[in-house]
Structures are given as structure tokens and as C-alpha cells.
Motif scaffolding. Structure first.
Motif, mmCIF file in Angstrom:
data_model
loop_
_atom_site.group_PDB
_atom_site.id
_atom_site.type_symbol
_atom_site.label_atom_id
_atom_site.label_comp_id
_atom_site.label_asym_id
_atom_site.label_seq_id
_atom_site.Cartn_x
_atom_site.Cartn_y
_atom_site.Cartn_z
ATOM 1 N N SER A 74 1.032 -1.178 0.090
ATOM 2 C CA SER A 74 0.102 0.101 0.130
ATOM 3 C C SER A 74 0.776 1.247 0.128
ATOM 4 C CB SER A 74 -0.797 -0.019 1.356
ATOM 5 O OG SER A 74 -1.794 1.288 1.132
ATOM 6 N N THR A 75 0.339 2.493 0.117
ATOM 7 C CA THR A 75 0.989 3.620 0.147
ATOM 8 C C THR A 75 1.364 3.843 1.546
ATOM 9 O OG1 THR A 75 -1.199 4.941 0.372
ATOM 10 C CG2 THR A 75 -0.281 4.316 -1.971
ATOM 11 N N PRO A 76 2.015 4.941 1.891
ATOM 12 C CA PRO A 76 2.579 5.430 3.203
ATOM 13 C C PRO A 76 1.199 6.052 3.526
ATOM 14 C CG PRO A 76 4.326 6.011 1.783
ATOM 15 C CD PRO A 76 3.051 5.527 1.082
ATOM 16 N N ALA A 77 0.962 5.906 5.227
ATOM 17 C CA ALA A 77 -0.003 6.754 5.879
ATOM 18 C C ALA A 77 -0.243 7.924 5.409
ATOM 19 C CB ALA A 77 0.146 6.429 7.260
ATOM 20 N N LEU A 78 0.751 8.767 5.403
ATOM 21 C CA LEU A 78 0.791 10.262 5.033
ATOM 22 C C LEU A 78 0.008 10.468 3.653
ATOM 23 C CD1 LEU A 78 0.999 13.332 5.716
ATOM 24 C CD2 LEU A 78 3.397 13.038 4.770
ATOM 25 N N LEU A 79 0.436 9.733 2.783
ATOM 26 C CA LEU A 79 -0.291 9.794 1.398
ATOM 27 C C LEU A 79 -1.653 9.581 1.495
ATOM 28 C CD1 LEU A 79 -0.477 10.159 -1.515
ATOM 29 C CD2 LEU A 79 0.502 7.756 -1.940
ATOM 30 N N LYS A 80 -2.370 8.474 2.145
ATOM 31 C CA LYS A 80 -3.594 8.336 2.407
ATOM 32 C C LYS A 80 -4.247 9.447 3.249
ATOM 33 C CE LYS A 80 -7.438 5.857 2.596
ATOM 34 N NZ LYS A 80 -8.603 6.795 2.505
ATOM 35 N N ALA A 81 -3.778 10.142 4.515
ATOM 36 C CA ALA A 81 -4.082 11.205 5.179
ATOM 37 C C ALA A 81 -4.264 12.206 4.254
ATOM 38 C CB ALA A 81 -3.112 11.297 6.125
ATOM 39 N N TRP A 82 -3.204 12.508 3.156
ATOM 40 C CA TRP A 82 -3.356 13.715 2.293
ATOM 41 C C TRP A 82 -4.562 13.432 1.172
ATOM 42 C CZ3 TRP A 82 -2.740 13.459 -3.149
ATOM 43 C CH2 TRP A 82 -2.547 14.934 -3.616
ATOM 44 N N GLN A 83 -4.842 12.284 0.932
ATOM 45 C CA GLN A 83 -5.838 11.876 -0.136
ATOM 46 C C GLN A 83 -7.242 12.287 0.746
ATOM 47 O OE1 GLN A 83 -4.414 7.770 -0.874
ATOM 48 N NE2 GLN A 83 -5.503 8.245 -2.717
ATOM 49 N N ASP A 84 -7.046 11.797 1.958
ATOM 50 C CA ASP A 84 -8.408 12.032 2.811
ATOM 51 C C ASP A 84 -8.653 13.633 2.951
ATOM 52 O OD1 ASP A 84 -8.620 9.523 2.805
ATOM 53 O OD2 ASP A 84 -8.198 9.297 5.072
ATOM 54 N N ALA A 85 -7.726 14.345 3.229
ATOM 55 C CA ALA A 85 -7.740 15.712 3.472
ATOM 56 C C ALA A 85 -7.957 16.690 2.080
ATOM 57 C CB ALA A 85 -6.678 16.031 4.377
ATOM 58 N N VAL A 86 -6.993 16.408 1.429
ATOM 59 C CA VAL A 86 -6.851 17.206 0.291
ATOM 60 C C VAL A 86 -7.963 17.069 -0.798
ATOM 61 C CG1 VAL A 86 -5.472 18.331 -1.621
ATOM 62 C CG2 VAL A 86 -4.640 17.614 0.772
ATOM 63 N N LEU A 87 -8.122 15.765 -1.194
ATOM 64 C CA LEU A 87 -8.849 15.552 -2.461
ATOM 65 C C LEU A 87 -10.291 15.340 -1.803
ATOM 66 C CD1 LEU A 87 -6.943 12.654 -3.897
ATOM 67 C CD2 LEU A 87 -6.743 15.034 -4.632
ATOM 68 N N THR A 88 -10.790 14.897 -0.641
ATOM 69 C CA THR A 88 -11.826 15.174 -0.270
ATOM 70 C C THR A 88 -12.447 16.404 -0.081
ATOM 71 O OG1 THR A 88 -11.746 13.000 1.017
ATOM 72 C CG2 THR A 88 -13.496 14.700 1.931
ATOM 73 N N ARG A 89 -11.593 17.569 0.340
ATOM 74 C CA ARG A 89 -11.739 19.133 0.164
ATOM 75 C C ARG A 89 -12.115 19.334 -1.265
ATOM 76 N NH1 ARG A 89 -10.030 24.235 2.556
ATOM 77 N NH2 ARG A 89 -9.867 25.580 0.794
ATOM 78 N N MET A 90 -11.379 18.998 -2.023
ATOM 79 C CA MET A 90 -11.290 19.525 -3.256
ATOM 80 C C MET A 90 -12.258 18.888 -4.035
ATOM 81 S SD MET A 90 -7.116 19.661 -4.643
ATOM 82 C CE MET A 90 -7.635 20.797 -6.059
ATOM 83 N N PHE A 91 -12.797 17.795 -3.717
ATOM 84 C CA PHE A 91 -13.940 17.033 -4.738
ATOM 85 C C PHE A 91 -15.020 16.888 -4.237
ATOM 86 C CE2 PHE A 91 -10.076 16.397 -7.102
ATOM 87 C CZ PHE A 91 -10.312 16.457 -8.514
ATOM 88 N N TYR A 92 -15.305 17.343 -2.621
ATOM 89 C CA TYR A 92 -16.592 17.002 -2.164
ATOM 90 C C TYR A 92 -17.145 18.407 -1.569
ATOM 91 C CZ TYR A 92 -16.379 12.189 -3.303
ATOM 92 O OH TYR A 92 -16.491 10.686 -3.765
ATOM 93 N N VAL A 93 -15.921 19.353 -0.860
ATOM 94 C CA VAL A 93 -16.327 20.289 -0.147
ATOM 95 C C VAL A 93 -16.184 21.638 -1.016
ATOM 96 C CG1 VAL A 93 -15.705 21.642 1.770
ATOM 97 C CG2 VAL A 93 -15.573 19.208 1.880
ATOM 98 N N ALA A 94 -15.054 21.642 -2.005
ATOM 99 C CA ALA A 94 -15.118 22.765 -2.860
ATOM 100 C C ALA A 94 -14.772 22.339 -4.181
ATOM 101 C CB ALA A 94 -13.877 23.589 -2.341
#
Length: 191
Positions: A74-94
């Protein structure tokens, strides 16, 4: 000049041989920015506190590379956390002001793996081909409208001699140069 953004997700780049060599080689290319994400986010990454800065970084890029070591398939934990924070923000919140504007930006993965290439095949020691292990990232790219490019994979990353490491870094630079030349900058839409 177009900009290629390489986000490196390694728990300690100063202790890395393979990812550090790849990052240093890539940084020598014109128009390439390499970012050590662990240095920026040693703790957690927050969707609102950090997400705006990360969204702006992505939107300023014409191409994005996610570089990391494969860890337990799998990917490192930080990459998953980055996806959760940044991509969720970009594609669901904004979506209208951020996510929609990122669509069309080409994405490439550059990953290092400790085992030999043959271990990553159906029936091999690791049971699955590398492309199967990268399927969640490919699905993410698809969902976000980021054209997927063939990944760069370095096998035996912790066993390579200095000469082999330098050759792999040169291969990475060549792959990046070809990819940059063959992927035009996306047309960014106005928000």
C-alpha cells in the motif's frame, strides 16, 4: 514553461537511499518542483487548515507525480491522510472552486519496492502484480478526472548498488522528460 509537481511521501527522506536519489535527480529538471510532504506534515494534515494550501499547490501544477515507497502492499500513511484531507476537500467540499479546476491534470505514480520485479506477479511471492496494488490510486485518479500515466517503479530499492541507484535515477529522469514532453498542460477552467 510548464510546471511538474512531485509530492514525495516518505517517512524520512534524509534516511532514504532510493526515494532521495529519485527526488534529487528529478529536482534537476527545469520546471520540476519536488516537495517533501513528511517535512511539511510531520503530524497530521487538516482538510481546512492545510487543505487550502495543498489545493493551491495542485492547481498551480500542470502535472502531478505521487512518489513513495510501497509499504505492506500500500501507500504510506501520510499519502492516504493527504488524499483524505486534500482530495476530499477539493472534490466534495469545494468542487466548483477547486476540484473542477484540477480535472484534466495528468497524474503519474513513482514508487519504490524492496522486492524483485518477479515477486510482483500473479503467483509470485507477493501474489499480485504491481498494477493491481496501484489500483486504488488509479481509481482515485479516475474519480478525480486526472489522466493516469504509466507508473515508474523501482524494484529492489533497498538492495541497489550506488551505480544501479544512479542508473535508476537516470531512468526516472528520462521517464519524466518523456512524460512531460508528451502531456500538454491542461486547460485550466475559471472558477
Amino acid at each position: 514553461m510548464t510546471k511538474t509537481l512531485i509530492l514525495v511521501f516518505h517517512r524520512d527522506l534524509s534516511q532514504s537511499k532510493a526515494n532521495a536519489a529519485l527526488a534529487a535527480a528529478a529536482a534537476s529538471l527545469p520546471g520540476v518542483e519536488v516537495v517533501d510532504m513528511q517535512a511539511l506534515y510531520p503530524g497530521d494534515i487538516d482538510m481546512f487548515r492545510d487543505g487550502e494550501r495543498e489545493a493551491a499547490r495542485l492547481l498551480a501544477a500542470d502535472r502531478i507525480v505521487l512518489q513513495f515507497p510501497i509499504q505492506w502492499y500500500s501507500t504510506p500513511a501520510l499519502l492516504k491522510a493527504w488524499q483524505d484531507a486534500v482530495l476530499t476537500r477539493m472534490f466534495y467540499v469545494a468542487y466548483e472552486t477547486e476540484g473542477r479546476l484540477l480535472e484534466g491534470t495528468p497524474l503519474m505514480v513513482a514508487a519504490t519496492a524492496g522486492n524483485v520485479h518477479d515477486a510482483y506477479r500473479t503467483g509470485g511471492r507477493n501474489m499480485f502484480p504491481m498494477m493491481d496494488l496501484l489500483a486504488p490510486l488509479r481509481a482515485t485518479a479516475h474519480r478525480c478526472g486526472l489522466p493516469w500515466s504509466d507508473p515508474f517503479i523501482m524494484y529492489e530499492s533497498d538492495r541497489l548498488s550506488q551505480q544501479a541507484l544512479e542508473a535508476a535515477a537516470a531512468d526516472y529522469v528520462a521517464k519524466l522528460e518523456d512524460w512531460i514532453a508528451s502531456t500538454p498542460a491542461p486547460l485550466k477552467q475559471a472558477a
